[in-house]
Enzyme design. Structure first.
Site, mmCIF file in Angstrom:
data_model
loop_
_atom_site.group_PDB
_atom_site.id
_atom_site.type_symbol
_atom_site.label_atom_id
_atom_site.label_comp_id
_atom_site.label_asym_id
_atom_site.label_seq_id
_atom_site.Cartn_x
_atom_site.Cartn_y
_atom_site.Cartn_z
ATOM 1 N N LYS A 53 0.856 -1.184 0.000
ATOM 2 C CA LYS A 53 0.000 0.000 0.000
ATOM 3 C C LYS A 53 0.894 1.237 0.000
ATOM 4 C CE LYS A 53 -3.577 2.768 0.608
ATOM 5 N NZ LYS A 53 -4.460 3.067 -0.554
ATOM 6 N N MET A 86 -10.304 6.014 -0.841
ATOM 7 C CA MET A 86 -9.757 5.534 0.434
ATOM 8 C C MET A 86 -9.089 6.669 1.207
ATOM 9 S SD MET A 86 -10.629 2.373 0.212
ATOM 10 C CE MET A 86 -9.714 1.546 1.505
ATOM 11 N N CYS A 91 -2.234 9.493 -6.958
ATOM 12 C CA CYS A 91 -3.327 9.287 -6.000
ATOM 13 C C CYS A 91 -4.396 10.352 -6.194
ATOM 14 C CB CYS A 91 -2.827 9.328 -4.556
ATOM 15 S SG CYS A 91 -4.212 9.245 -3.395
ATOM 16 N N GLY A 119 -8.268 -3.295 -15.279
ATOM 17 C CA GLY A 119 -9.280 -4.115 -15.925
ATOM 18 C C GLY A 119 -8.881 -5.560 -16.153
HETATM 19 C C1 DHB Z 1 -5.443 5.923 -2.849
HETATM 20 C C2 DHB Z 1 -5.955 5.697 -4.107
HETATM 21 C C3 DHB Z 1 -5.105 5.635 -5.163
HETATM 22 O O1 DHB Z 1 -5.546 5.422 -6.423
HETATM 23 C C4 DHB Z 1 -3.743 5.780 -4.965
HETATM 24 O O2 DHB Z 1 -2.922 5.719 -5.999
HETATM 25 C C5 DHB Z 1 -3.235 5.980 -3.706
HETATM 26 C C6 DHB Z 1 -4.093 6.040 -2.643
HETATM 27 C C7 DHB Z 1 -6.355 5.999 -1.723
HETATM 28 O O3 DHB Z 1 -7.423 6.575 -1.859
HETATM 29 O O4 DHB Z 1 -5.974 5.505 -0.634
#
Ligand code: DHB
Length: 311
Positions: free
Chosen positions: A45, A71, A131, A249
């Protein structure tokens, strides 16, 4: 014998399939499940300088054709993930890994990357420039000037193998401009694509997720054509030393085959892994091998990038 093995930089993987960042990668326990599966690797993550709780729930929802998420970068802090991948690399049986990182400002990004540079970690790093879900923070990779400045600064001190996670681009001029920037740097890979940012899914009269009045990143079936176009556009434009990771996808062997045909050296599974769990790697690997066997391909290099055009 058909093999789905691959290489990124100097790292060898027994399988080209793995998780996409954000899915099955928040805790050591989840990462250990991917490590134990038939996936060729895992990516963590995206870690920030400090741990974050993320946005209020509901913040991820599956729908028949994909998913929506906002998120808000919940994570245990980059050190948690750096410690885990550094620990695993002591085991000679361990797969090579990808450590995903980004700061909430360029200064924070440099602070994190300098800590990783000074650490004992010897694996791959993925800098997340895409993000879409932190309120008030635009996606870095949609600002070409900031992107070039960050990469220029990073490569003054960072010497470990580094790639970048990109958002989808939707204009040929943007493919050209982005590739011209990336080609100036010793990047090991680019990963195309993150979710299509700021989509909106509705049930009856109400949005599906709570943050940002329902706006969120779209994944799954919705994004495969966009993902394939981005993989192929960068495959055509980047210097051959910069490899492509294809994400977007993928839920079956045919989808993975198409990403590789467009130029991907590794293929990541996000929404479908969230929906099906880590046993998806067994199924998709077998489906991909079956397609390769039917076509007489023994390795992914036999067809990678060899997309046909209509003349
Ligand atoms: C989150 C979503 C993303 O697409 C990303 O690259 C990094 C973090 C998130 O919302 O946590």
């Amino acid at each position: 014998m058909v093999s789905t093995a691959t290489k990124i930089g100097n790292f060898s993987f027994t399988n080209c399939l793995m998780n996409a960042a954000g899915v099955y990668c928040m805790t050591r326990e989840e990462l250990a499940e991917i490590e134990a599966s038939t996936a060729g690797s895992f990516v963590t993550k995206t870690g920030t300088l400090e741990a974050r709780p993320g946005n209020p729930e509901p913040r991820y929802v599956d729908v028949p054709l994909g998913s929506i998420n906002s998120m808000g970068l919940p994570n245990n802090g980059f050190q948690y993930y750096l410690d885990y991948v550094t620990e695993l690399q002591e085991n000679p049986e361990s797969k090579p890994h990808f450590l995903s990182l980004v700061g909430l400002s360029p200064e924070e990004t440099h602070l994190i990357l300098k800590k990783v540079q000074e650490s004992d970690y010897k694996g791959l790093v993925e800098l997340n420039l895409s993000c879409p879900n932190v309120p008030g923070k635009p996606q870095i990779a949609y600002d070409f000037e900031t992107t070039e400045t960050i990469l220029t600064e990073v490569f003054t001190y960072f010497t470990k193998p580094l790639g970048i996670k990109l958002p989808p681009y939707f204009d040929i001029v943007h493919f050209d401009q982005a590739a011209a920037i990336f080609n100036q740097f010793p990047l090991t890979f680019v990963n195309c694509v993150n979710s299509i940012g700021n989509g909106l899914l509705i049930d009856d009269e109400t949005v599906l997720i709570k943050p940002k009045n329902g706006f969120g990143g779209i994944g799954g079936d919705y994004i495969k054509p966009t993902a394939l176009a981005n993989v192929h556009a960068f495959y055509q434009r980047l210097k051959p030393e910069i490899q492509i990771i294809g994400t977007g996808g993928v839920k079956n062997g045919r989808d993975a085959f198409e990403h590789i045909l467009c130029g991907a050296s590794m293929v990541q599974i996000g929404t479908a892994l969230q929906q099906e769990g880590p046993s998806i790697f067994d199924r998709v690997t077998e489906e991909l091998k079956e397609i390769m066997a039917e076509k007489g391909y023994q390795t992914i290099e036999d067809f990678r990038g060899k997309l046909n055009y209509i003349h």
